[in-house]
Scaffold this active site. Structure first.
Site, PDB file in Angstrom:
ATOM      1  N   HIS A   1       0.348  -4.633   7.040  1.00  0.00           N
ATOM      2  CA  HIS A   1       1.430  -3.689   6.678  1.00  0.00           C
ATOM      3  C   HIS A   1       1.906  -3.992   5.258  1.00  0.00           C
ATOM      4  CE1 HIS A   1       5.224  -1.347   7.979  1.00  0.00           C
ATOM      5  NE2 HIS A   1       5.301  -1.517   6.671  1.00  0.00           N
TER       6      HIS A   1
ATOM      7  N   HIS B   1       3.124  -2.029   1.239  1.00  0.00           N
ATOM      8  CA  HIS B   1       3.422  -0.840   0.418  1.00  0.00           C
ATOM      9  C   HIS B   1       2.878  -1.086  -0.984  1.00  0.00           C
ATOM     10  CE1 HIS B   1       6.174   0.896   3.406  1.00  0.00           C
ATOM     11  NE2 HIS B   1       6.385  -0.371   3.708  1.00  0.00           N
ATOM     12  N   LEU B   2       2.088  -0.143  -1.477  1.00  0.00           N
ATOM     13  CA  LEU B   2       1.481  -0.316  -2.811  1.00  0.00           C
ATOM     14  C   LEU B   2       1.995   0.693  -3.837  1.00  0.00           C
ATOM     15  CD1 LEU B   2      -2.271  -0.926  -1.839  1.00  0.00           C
ATOM     16  CD2 LEU B   2      -0.485  -2.611  -2.280  1.00  0.00           C
TER      17      LEU B   2
ATOM     18  N   LYS C   1       1.041   6.704  10.771  1.00  0.00           N
ATOM     19  CA  LYS C   1       2.361   6.065  10.706  1.00  0.00           C
ATOM     20  C   LYS C   1       3.463   7.053  11.052  1.00  0.00           C
ATOM     21  CE  LYS C   1       5.433   2.899   9.746  1.00  0.00           C
ATOM     22  NZ  LYS C   1       5.683   2.109   8.574  1.00  0.00           N
TER      23      LYS C   1
ATOM     24  N   HIS D   1       7.590   2.940  12.717  1.00  0.00           N
ATOM     25  CA  HIS D   1       8.846   2.376  12.211  1.00  0.00           C
ATOM     26  C   HIS D   1       9.861   2.652  13.310  1.00  0.00           C
ATOM     27  CE1 HIS D   1      11.788   1.299   8.947  1.00  0.00           C
ATOM     28  NE2 HIS D   1      12.562   1.744   9.931  1.00  0.00           N
TER      29      HIS D   1
ATOM     30  N   HIS E   1       6.999  -4.357  11.897  1.00  0.00           N
ATOM     31  CA  HIS E   1       8.113  -5.207  11.436  1.00  0.00           C
ATOM     32  C   HIS E   1       9.235  -5.349  12.455  1.00  0.00           C
ATOM     33  CE1 HIS E   1       9.526  -1.223  10.382  1.00  0.00           C
ATOM     34  NE2 HIS E   1       8.825  -1.156   9.276  1.00  0.00           N
TER      35      HIS E   1
ATOM     36  N   LEU F   1      14.649  -2.659   5.607  1.00  0.00           N
ATOM     37  CA  LEU F   1      14.788  -1.935   6.871  1.00  0.00           C
ATOM     38  C   LEU F   1      13.565  -2.193   7.742  1.00  0.00           C
ATOM     39  CD1 LEU F   1      16.344   1.382   5.546  1.00  0.00           C
ATOM     40  CD2 LEU F   1      17.449  -0.290   7.044  1.00  0.00           C
TER      41      LEU F   1
ATOM     42  N   ASP G   1       5.022  -6.271   5.175  1.00  0.00           N
ATOM     43  CA  ASP G   1       5.913  -5.191   4.730  1.00  0.00           C
ATOM     44  C   ASP G   1       6.349  -5.420   3.288  1.00  0.00           C
ATOM     45  OD1 ASP G   1       7.175  -2.772   4.908  1.00  0.00           O
ATOM     46  OD2 ASP G   1       8.934  -3.522   5.961  1.00  0.00           O
TER      47      ASP G   1
HETATM   48  O1  DOR Z   1      12.520  -2.318   3.736  1.00  0.00           O
HETATM   49  C1  DOR Z   1      11.688  -1.434   3.806  1.00  0.00           C
HETATM   50  N1  DOR Z   1      11.050  -0.952   2.705  1.00  0.00           N
HETATM   51  N2  DOR Z   1      11.406  -0.914   4.992  1.00  0.00           N
HETATM   52  C2  DOR Z   1      10.619   0.147   5.126  1.00  0.00           C
HETATM   53  O2  DOR Z   1      10.446   0.599   6.224  1.00  0.00           O
HETATM   54  C3  DOR Z   1      10.032   0.816   3.954  1.00  0.00           C
HETATM   55  C4  DOR Z   1       9.931  -0.086   2.814  1.00  0.00           C
HETATM   56  C5  DOR Z   1       9.666   0.637   1.504  1.00  0.00           C
HETATM   57  O3  DOR Z   1       8.844   1.550   1.481  1.00  0.00           O
HETATM   58  O4  DOR Z   1      10.268   0.246   0.494  1.00  0.00           O
HETATM   59 ZN    ZN Z   2       6.928  -0.902   5.598  1.00  0.00          ZN
END
Ligand code: DOR
Ligand code: ZN
Length: 346
Positions: free
Chosen positions: A13, A15-16, A100, A137, A175, A220, A248
């Site tokens: 998991h 984020h890019l 997702k 999520h 998460h 989150l 995450d």
């Molecule tokens: O803290 C978070 N950041 N929770 C998420 O579900 C998304 C992520 C984000 O894309 O920055």
């Molecule tokens: Zn995430």
């Protein structure tokens, strides 16, 4: 133990992002991660296979700058309008790892997410049939609900119904942050698993307010009280294959975090394995790290385990104060703090 060699880990998991920050978001992961499940919550969400292929190619191109690369495993962003045909195409694609579900409004770039979960049951039916994984999520979004209760309520109101109606649907509850989520996963069938982040293992909600409000610890689902943190640690080190690594890691520039309305996300890709190792070491459970980091995720997703390895040494080093992110900077998790484990062969 001063040295620890484990099978190469994967991150289930991450984020890019997109555009000019993409290469920076890939930089740290490409150091030693084998495969990374890439979240689809771009500013224009990755809602279909065509967009996922474009994004996949962008990630591959961004990584050409680096001496080694990880394998991106792509996800599609579920909306109220996702069609069965899109699901079938995704299930048959080599590059897609799952779909997702963001409840609309739950987090960063989730505005196009799902408003009516029960209306998507026909889609879940197709996913169950096609053996396509649903990544969730798990938080309700009602503004009157206390943020610390949103995960538990999601489980009670939605996840319990989904798993009952679709007993063979493969689901990753992403998460997880509460002992309630841990218990739900333990009670569920083998087709239900979860990822655990390094920040939810290392911090609890007291850290969010330690000496003032700490925007770089805002994520989150939000950090919970220490009893929940303890339950997560116990789950992670238990050796139960239903719990595995998903950092995450979520890059946001300093200004979006240090703002009157700061956004959610903690960046950990620069040292996620070192952070997890620290937690397992503290619990005298280093023998359980390899399963969590390098085996259980692959097993759950039906993929081969990586065949090579990485080595960590017990050596103190200082985390950078800030790291480049496009034309800006981000503050990484544990900025300027000392970590006592270091990956050496990358
Ligand atoms: O803290 C978070 N950041 N929770 C998420 O579900 C998304 C992520 C984000 O894309 O920055
Ligand atoms: Zn995430």
């Amino acid at each position: 133990m001063e040295n620890l060699t484990i099978r190469r880990p994967d991150d289930w998991h991450v984020h890019l992002r997109e555009g000019t920050v993409l290469k920076d978001a890939c930089r740290d992961l490409s150091r030693y991660i084998g495969r990374a499940v890439v979240m689809p919550n771009l500013s224009k969400p990755v809602t279909n296979l065509t967009l996922a292929k474009e994004y996949y190619n962008d990630i591959k191109a961004a990584m050409e700058l680096f001496p080694r690369q990880f394998t991106p495993l792509m996800t599609l962003y579920l909306t109220d309008k996702t069609s069965s045909q899109e699901i079938i195409e995704a299930a048959r694609s080599e590059i897609i790892c799952g779909i997702k579900l963001y409840p609309s409004g739950a987090t960063t770039n989730s505005q196009s997410g799902v408003v009516d979960i029960s209306a998507l049951f026909p889609i879940f039916e197709v996913m169950q049939r096609e053996k396509l994984n649903l990544m969730i999520h798990g938080e309700v979004t009602d503004s009157e609900i206390d943020p610390f209760d949103k995960e538990k309520l999601f489980i009670d109101r939605h996840l319990a119904a989904i798993t009952k109606e679709f007993p063979d649907l493969k689901i990753t509850l992403e998460h997880i942050t509460t002992k309630d989520a841990v218990q739900f996963i333990l009670d569920a069938g083998d087709n239900i698993a979860s990822t655990i982040t390094p920040h939810h293992l290392i911090y609890n909600r007291s850290d969010l307010f330690r000496g003032g409000i700490r925007p770089h610890l805002y994520c989150l689902p939000i950090l919970k009280r220490s009893t929940h943190q303890t339950a997560l640690i116990e789950a992670a080190i238990s050796g139960n294959p239903k719990f595995f690594l998903g950092s995450d890691s979520a890059p946001h520039d300093i200004h979006s975090k240090e703002s009157a309305c700061g956004c959610a996300g903690i960046y950990s890709a620069h040292a996620s394995l070192e952070f997890y190792t620290h937690v397992f070491d503290q619990m005298n459970a280093l023998d359980k790290l390899e399963g969590f980091a390098s085996e259980f995720g692959a097993r759950f997703y039906g993929l081969q385990k990586n065949s090579d390895s990485v080595t960590l040494i017990r050596e103190e080093w200082e985390i950078a104060e800030k790291l480049p992110l496009g034309a800006d900077w981000l503050i990484p998790m544990m900025s300027k703090e000392i970590v006592e484990w270091k990956v050496i062969n990358k």
